[in-house]
Every structure is written in C-alpha cells, then in structure tokens.
Design a protein around this motif. Structure first.
Motif, PDB file in Angstrom:
ATOM      1  N   GLN A  83      14.615-102.050  39.381  1.00  0.00           N
ATOM      2  CA  GLN A  83      13.948-102.774  39.807  1.00  0.00           C
ATOM      3  C   GLN A  83      12.791-102.958  39.259  1.00  0.00           C
ATOM      4  OE1 GLN A  83      12.769-101.819  43.926  1.00  0.00           O
ATOM      5  NE2 GLN A  83      12.869-103.790  44.183  1.00  0.00           N
ATOM      6  N   ARG A  84      12.208-101.989  38.658  1.00  0.00           N
ATOM      7  CA  ARG A  84      10.883-101.901  38.033  1.00  0.00           C
ATOM      8  C   ARG A  84      10.679-103.008  36.407  1.00  0.00           C
ATOM      9  NH1 ARG A  84       8.161 -96.272  36.994  1.00  0.00           N
ATOM     10  NH2 ARG A  84       7.967 -97.013  38.814  1.00  0.00           N
ATOM     11  N   PHE A  85      12.370-102.941  36.111  1.00  0.00           N
ATOM     12  CA  PHE A  85      12.819-103.671  34.680  1.00  0.00           C
ATOM     13  C   PHE A  85      13.521-104.402  34.637  1.00  0.00           C
ATOM     14  CE2 PHE A  85      10.852 -99.110  33.643  1.00  0.00           C
ATOM     15  CZ  PHE A  85       9.748 -99.315  32.562  1.00  0.00           C
ATOM     16  N   HIS A  86      13.394-104.878  35.930  1.00  0.00           N
ATOM     17  CA  HIS A  86      14.351-107.111  36.395  1.00  0.00           C
ATOM     18  C   HIS A  86      15.371-106.756  35.651  1.00  0.00           C
ATOM     19  CE1 HIS A  86      10.122-108.174  37.825  1.00  0.00           C
ATOM     20  NE2 HIS A  86       9.859-107.677  36.132  1.00  0.00           N
ATOM     21  N   GLU A  87      16.417-105.836  36.030  1.00  0.00           N
ATOM     22  CA  GLU A  87      17.931-105.281  35.678  1.00  0.00           C
ATOM     23  C   GLU A  87      18.807-105.164  36.456  1.00  0.00           C
ATOM     24  OE1 GLU A  87      18.405-101.839  32.225  1.00  0.00           O
ATOM     25  OE2 GLU A  87      16.414-103.223  31.713  1.00  0.00           O
ATOM     26  N   LEU A  88      18.455-105.470  38.001  1.00  0.00           N
ATOM     27  CA  LEU A  88      18.905-105.734  39.450  1.00  0.00           C
ATOM     28  C   LEU A  88      19.854-106.499  39.350  1.00  0.00           C
ATOM     29  CD1 LEU A  88      16.619-104.711  41.876  1.00  0.00           C
ATOM     30  CD2 LEU A  88      18.615-103.407  41.159  1.00  0.00           C
ATOM     31  N   SER A 121      16.482 -92.886  42.296  1.00  0.00           N
ATOM     32  CA  SER A 121      15.860 -93.188  40.250  1.00  0.00           C
ATOM     33  C   SER A 121      16.906 -94.777  38.994  1.00  0.00           C
ATOM     34  CB  SER A 121      16.341 -92.377  39.302  1.00  0.00           C
ATOM     35  OG  SER A 121      15.931 -92.502  38.323  1.00  0.00           O
ATOM     36  N   GLU A 122      17.739 -94.674  39.292  1.00  0.00           N
ATOM     37  CA  GLU A 122      18.435 -95.560  39.192  1.00  0.00           C
ATOM     38  C   GLU A 122      18.037 -97.362  39.133  1.00  0.00           C
ATOM     39  OE1 GLU A 122      22.792 -95.679  37.921  1.00  0.00           O
ATOM     40  OE2 GLU A 122      22.542 -93.675  37.414  1.00  0.00           O
ATOM     41  N   HIS A 123      18.058 -97.671  40.683  1.00  0.00           N
ATOM     42  CA  HIS A 123      17.514 -98.631  40.831  1.00  0.00           C
ATOM     43  C   HIS A 123      16.036 -98.223  40.999  1.00  0.00           C
ATOM     44  CE1 HIS A 123      17.402-101.251  44.960  1.00  0.00           C
ATOM     45  NE2 HIS A 123      16.033-100.746  44.810  1.00  0.00           N
ATOM     46  N   CYS A 150      15.204 -79.723  47.416  1.00  0.00           N
ATOM     47  CA  CYS A 150      16.378 -81.289  47.258  1.00  0.00           C
ATOM     48  C   CYS A 150      16.957 -79.921  48.647  1.00  0.00           C
ATOM     49  CB  CYS A 150      17.200 -81.144  46.156  1.00  0.00           C
ATOM     50  SG  CYS A 150      16.228 -82.188  45.132  1.00  0.00           S
ATOM     51  N   ALA A 151      17.060 -79.644  48.833  1.00  0.00           N
ATOM     52  CA  ALA A 151      18.424 -78.555  49.612  1.00  0.00           C
ATOM     53  C   ALA A 151      17.199 -78.367  50.935  1.00  0.00           C
ATOM     54  CB  ALA A 151      19.095 -77.400  49.004  1.00  0.00           C
ATOM     55  N   LYS A 152      15.910 -78.488  51.061  1.00  0.00           N
ATOM     56  CA  LYS A 152      15.405 -77.786  51.308  1.00  0.00           C
ATOM     57  C   LYS A 152      14.309 -79.001  52.884  1.00  0.00           C
ATOM     58  CE  LYS A 152      13.086 -74.438  52.349  1.00  0.00           C
ATOM     59  NZ  LYS A 152      13.135 -73.098  53.208  1.00  0.00           N
ATOM     60  N   PHE A 153      14.665 -80.167  51.728  1.00  0.00           N
ATOM     61  CA  PHE A 153      14.782 -81.185  52.693  1.00  0.00           C
ATOM     62  C   PHE A 153      16.092 -82.359  52.484  1.00  0.00           C
ATOM     63  CE2 PHE A 153      10.755 -80.755  50.711  1.00  0.00           C
ATOM     64  CZ  PHE A 153       9.841 -81.202  51.740  1.00  0.00           C
ATOM     65  N   GLU A 154      17.085 -81.668  52.873  1.00  0.00           N
ATOM     66  CA  GLU A 154      18.523 -82.143  52.920  1.00  0.00           C
ATOM     67  C   GLU A 154      18.528 -83.856  52.137  1.00  0.00           C
ATOM     68  OE1 GLU A 154      18.747 -82.927  56.969  1.00  0.00           O
ATOM     69  OE2 GLU A 154      18.562 -80.382  57.303  1.00  0.00           O
ATOM     70  N   VAL A 155      18.064 -83.716  50.975  1.00  0.00           N
ATOM     71  CA  VAL A 155      17.960 -84.930  50.170  1.00  0.00           C
ATOM     72  C   VAL A 155      19.218 -83.680  48.922  1.00  0.00           C
ATOM     73  CG1 VAL A 155      17.146 -85.695  48.207  1.00  0.00           C
ATOM     74  CG2 VAL A 155      15.465 -84.974  50.293  1.00  0.00           C
ATOM     75  N   THR A 156      20.401 -85.468  48.592  1.00  0.00           N
ATOM     76  CA  THR A 156      20.963 -84.431  47.830  1.00  0.00           C
ATOM     77  C   THR A 156      21.441 -85.228  46.497  1.00  0.00           C
ATOM     78  OG1 THR A 156      21.998 -86.984  48.005  1.00  0.00           O
ATOM     79  CG2 THR A 156      23.434 -85.092  50.107  1.00  0.00           C
ATOM     80  N   PRO A 157      21.271 -84.735  44.974  1.00  0.00           N
ATOM     81  CA  PRO A 157      21.457 -84.999  44.168  1.00  0.00           C
ATOM     82  C   PRO A 157      21.695 -86.763  43.741  1.00  0.00           C
ATOM     83  CG  PRO A 157      22.336 -82.608  43.648  1.00  0.00           C
ATOM     84  CD  PRO A 157      22.354 -83.344  45.435  1.00  0.00           C
ATOM     85  N   ASP A 158      22.528 -86.703  44.201  1.00  0.00           N
ATOM     86  CA  ASP A 158      23.246 -87.895  44.125  1.00  0.00           C
ATOM     87  C   ASP A 158      22.691 -88.991  44.981  1.00  0.00           C
ATOM     88  OD1 ASP A 158      25.692 -87.572  43.007  1.00  0.00           O
ATOM     89  OD2 ASP A 158      27.149 -87.743  45.598  1.00  0.00           O
ATOM     90  N   GLU A 159      21.468 -89.059  46.061  1.00  0.00           N
ATOM     91  CA  GLU A 159      20.926 -89.404  46.471  1.00  0.00           C
ATOM     92  C   GLU A 159      19.476 -89.898  45.132  1.00  0.00           C
ATOM     93  OE1 GLU A 159      17.562 -90.025  50.446  1.00  0.00           O
ATOM     94  OE2 GLU A 159      19.320 -87.696  50.819  1.00  0.00           O
TER      95      GLU A 159
END
Length: 106
Positions: free
Chosen positions: A101-106, A95-97, A81-90
């Motif tokens: 979305q997949r299980f229509h819980e938005l 993942s949650e989104h 993640c750090a190599k690609f500048e992706v944060t854990p929060d991101e």
C-alpha cells in the motif's frame, strides 16, 4: 520447521519453565536486550570488535553468533505475539499489505 510450529513449540517450552507468565512489558525489555546483542553481532561482522579483553573470533563463529542473536530476537517477538494472540501469518500479511500500500503495489 514452520514459523507457527516454532511459536507453538516455544510457548510450550516457556510455559513448562514458568517463563510465559511474564508480562509483555517485560518481554519487550528482553527483546531490547536481545536487539543490543544482535547489534553487537552485526558490528562484529561489519567492522569487527577488536576489543583487547575479547578473544579473536573467526568469520564462521561471528556468523554463528549472528544466527543465534537473530533467533533470540525472533523468539522474543513470537512470545510477545502469543501473549496478544497474534499469529506469525497475521504479522506477515499485515507487513506485506502495508508495504504494498505504501509503495502503491496493490
């Protein structure tokens, strides 16, 4: 320790040892190795190892090994993640989104 704080500590730790410069491609190979070790740890807990060349392991030791291997997998993911500048929060938010979305819980 929060995940982002651990990631920062980990990157610093790897940089001081000249390990961070290894490419993400190499890191994925390290992750694959760690996932294999995690698989072995899960097997030991679920069905046992019963290998004649290995000493018997207590349930507490098997669980400790599981925690260690989960940590090793997590660390490799955090370095990638750090190599690609992706944060854990991101990652968590994406993942949650995706799942909502997949299980229509938005």
């Amino acid at each position: 320790m929060a995940l982002a704080a651990h990631q920062n500590w980990l990157v610093d730790f790897y940089q001081r040892r000249n390990w961070f410069q290894l490419s993400p491609f190499i890191r994925v190979n390290f992750l694959t190795e760690e996932v294999g070790e995690l698989s072995r740890a899960v097997r030991a807990l679920e069905i046992g190892r019963h290998h004649p060349g290995e000493p018997a392991v207590t349930p507490a030791a098997a669980r400790a090994n599981l925690v260690e291997e989960l940590g090793d997998c997590l660390d490799q993911l955090l370095v990638i993640c750090a190599k690609f500048e992706v944060t854990p929060d991101e990652i968590i938010q994406a993942s949650e989104h995706k799942m909502k979305q997949r299980f229509h819980e938005l």
